[in-house]
Design an enzyme around this catalytic site. Structure first.
Site, PDB file in Angstrom:
ATOM      1  N   ASP A 128     -45.588  39.551  33.688  1.00 49.74           N
ATOM      2  CA  ASP A 128     -46.688  39.213  34.582  1.00 49.74           C
ATOM      3  C   ASP A 128     -47.518  40.448  34.916  1.00 49.74           C
ATOM      4  O   ASP A 128     -47.005  41.564  34.936  1.00 49.74           O
ATOM      5  CB  ASP A 128     -46.141  38.599  35.875  1.00 49.74           C
ATOM      6  CG  ASP A 128     -45.242  39.556  36.645  1.00 49.74           C
ATOM      7  OD1 ASP A 128     -45.673  40.085  37.684  1.00 49.74           O
ATOM      8  OD2 ASP A 128     -44.083  39.777  36.199  1.00 49.74           O
TER       9      ASP A 128
ATOM     10  N   HIS B  89     -43.550  36.003  39.084  1.00 48.12           N
ATOM     11  CA  HIS B  89     -42.852  37.122  38.435  1.00 48.12           C
ATOM     12  C   HIS B  89     -42.061  36.666  37.205  1.00 48.12           C
ATOM     13  O   HIS B  89     -41.603  37.497  36.431  1.00 48.12           O
ATOM     14  CB  HIS B  89     -41.894  37.762  39.448  1.00 48.12           C
ATOM     15  CG  HIS B  89     -41.982  39.246  39.550  1.00 48.12           C
ATOM     16  ND1 HIS B  89     -42.962  40.023  38.981  1.00 48.12           N
ATOM     17  CD2 HIS B  89     -41.169  40.131  40.203  1.00 48.12           C
ATOM     18  CE1 HIS B  89     -42.760  41.298  39.267  1.00 48.12           C
ATOM     19  NE2 HIS B  89     -41.676  41.388  40.001  1.00 48.12           N
TER      20      HIS B  89
END
Length: 186
Positions: free
Chosen positions: A91, A19
């Site tokens: 992401d 992340h």
């Protein structure tokens, strides 16, 4: 002035997680251009500097991923930055690990940080660089997966993608984003 935003979660426990590829990209740019992320204001950590003769701000929201827009909008307002002068790096589960994709607009695609940025900007029309992290294929919960670290066989591809994302941000400081997309989406 251009604003380059990397999405992620603050704290050492999240530092090298899937992340946080947006944060890692900001760190790469800061390192390359000797930009200190030394200002903590507007719910974010940021620094100003020059890339290719263009003044830039590098921002890492400190709100945790799901509230990223709370750091982006106030900083844009304070520095009078228009949406055409921002880019968000984050992401993406729908791209293979190590691939990047540049776009000028689009939905959040289920990415909660992007949902927050879109909500706070009131538009989906802003530049973004998605860095692929792939999807879990072993039944793992998405939240556990994105907060997990890359496997050893993913690391080389992801490091390459982060460097490509940083290269694309640098390129954007000296040419049109359409040209940057043509170069990096190929």
């Amino acid at each position: 002035m251009k604003l380059i935003i990397g999405l992620g979660n603050p704290g050492k426990q999240y530092a090298q997680t899937r992340h946080n590829v947006g944060f890692i990209t900001i760190d790469e740019l800061a390192h390359r251009h000797h930009i200190e992320l030394d200002k903590e204001k507007f719910k974010g950590l940021y620094g100003t500097g020059m890339i290719n003769g263009e003044k830039v701000i590098l921002l890492k929201p400190l709100t945790y991923m799901n509230l990223s827009g709370e750091a982006v909008r106030p900083l844009m307002d304070y520095y009078n930055i228009e949406t055409e002068d921002i880019i968000v790096v984050y992401d993406d589960l729908d791209l293979p690990a190590g691939k990047i994709r540049l776009r000028t607009k689009g939905s959040a695609g289920g990415q909660n940080g992007m949902k927050s940025v879109i909500q706070h900007l009131g538009t989906q029309e802003f530049k973004r660089i998605r860095i692929g992290i792939d999807r879990p294929n072993n039944g793992m919960k998405i939240s556990d997966y994105v907060l997990g670290r890359f496997s050893p066989d993913e690391v080389q591809d992801v490091v390459h993608a982060i460097k490509q994302a940083a290269d694309a941000c640098e390129e954007w400081t000296k040419t049109t984003f359409i040209d940057v997309m043509n170069k990096f989406n190929g």
